[in-house]
Design a protein around this motif. Structure first.
Motif, short mmCIF file in Angstrom:
data_model
loop_
_atom_site.label_atom_id
_atom_site.label_comp_id
_atom_site.label_asym_id
_atom_site.label_seq_id
_atom_site.Cartn_x
_atom_site.Cartn_y
_atom_site.Cartn_z
N GLY A 57 1.16 -1.52 -0.41
CA GLY A 57 -0.16 -0.18 -0.06
C GLY A 57 0.41 1.50 0.28
O GLY A 57 0.11 2.09 -0.49
N GLU A 58 1.74 1.21 0.92
CA GLU A 58 2.72 3.20 0.50
C GLU A 58 3.44 2.46 -0.44
O GLU A 58 3.82 3.97 -1.27
CB GLU A 58 4.18 2.37 2.34
N PHE A 59 4.09 1.47 -1.36
CA PHE A 59 4.64 1.56 -2.60
C PHE A 59 3.69 1.96 -3.94
O PHE A 59 3.98 3.24 -4.43
CB PHE A 59 5.23 0.23 -2.82
N ARG A 60 2.03 2.10 -3.44
CA ARG A 60 1.40 2.15 -4.73
C ARG A 60 1.51 3.74 -4.34
O ARG A 60 1.10 4.38 -5.46
CB ARG A 60 0.21 1.42 -4.43
N ARG A 61 1.46 4.02 -2.88
CA ARG A 61 1.14 5.76 -2.77
C ARG A 61 2.41 6.33 -3.57
O ARG A 61 1.90 7.13 -4.14
CB ARG A 61 0.95 6.17 -1.46
#
Length: 199
Positions: A133-137
């Motif tokens: 999820g953090e990488f998607r941001r």
């Protein structure tokens, strides 16, 4: 979470929690996941086993939360204004010595997870999914800036690429991952695969 559970969990201060996590990681490095016991953690940290189970539920959750706590900040908070800058900053947050120690832990946990479904679940729920999820941001900001196309086929594999390099470095080259190696890998492999600038 019930009010009673929240009250129970709040008894451990952030400083004490950090101390417990460091002790867990030390034990993990010493004996490995399979030989690590809640009894050993309780003895090392001068805690009661009941407190450990009440706070963390069991060994898989405790170990994975210790790994998560050991990570330097949230990936999604890094915003240098360019994808290359973001990825280079992320690999620069740990020095080479820490990176080597952590890569060893991750390899050991990955191996242990194959024969331990509870550990696999905890790794996925508490470490892998949040980091995805953090990488998607980070990726979405790059798309919004026009650095990479929204339909880049490599977007779904960003974590696979980075984790693969981190873990495979030792297996293939018999060398630990380093900041220099990962920055070079980002420029030579990750950014071109995404269609982003390497300068």
């Amino acid at each position: 979470m019930t009010e009673v559970a929240a009250t129970r969990r709040s008894r451990i201060t952030p400083e004490r929690e950090a101390e417990l996590y460091e002790a867990v990681l030390d034990l993990l490095r010493e004996v490995g996941y399979d030989a690590l016991t809640m009894d050993a953690v309780a003895a090392r940290t001068r805690s009661s086993k009941a407190t450990l189970y009440r706070q963390w539920g069991g060994k898989p959750e405790l170990v994975v939360k210790a790994m998560r706590h050991n990570k330097p900040g949230n990936i999604g908070d890094v915003d240098t204004g360019s994808l290359r800058g973001d990825l280079h900053t992320l690999v620069s947050r740990e020095d080479d010595c820490t990176m080597e120690r952590n890569s060893g832990l991750m390899r050991a946990l990955a191996m242990a997870a194959h024969s331990n479904p509870d550990l696999m679940r905890a790794l996925k729920e508490l470490l892998v999914d949040p980091e995805m999820g953090e990488f998607r941001r980070v990726m979405q900001r790059s798309i919004d800036r026009g650095e990479i196309p929204a339909d880049s086929p490599a977007l779904d594999y960003i974590v696979h690429m980075l984790a693969g390099a981190f873990i495979a470095r030792t297996l293939i080259d018999e060398l630990p991952p380093t900041q220099e190696f990962l920055r070079s890998y980002i420029d030579a492999v990750v950014l071109p695969a995404l269609g982003a600038s390497t300068t």
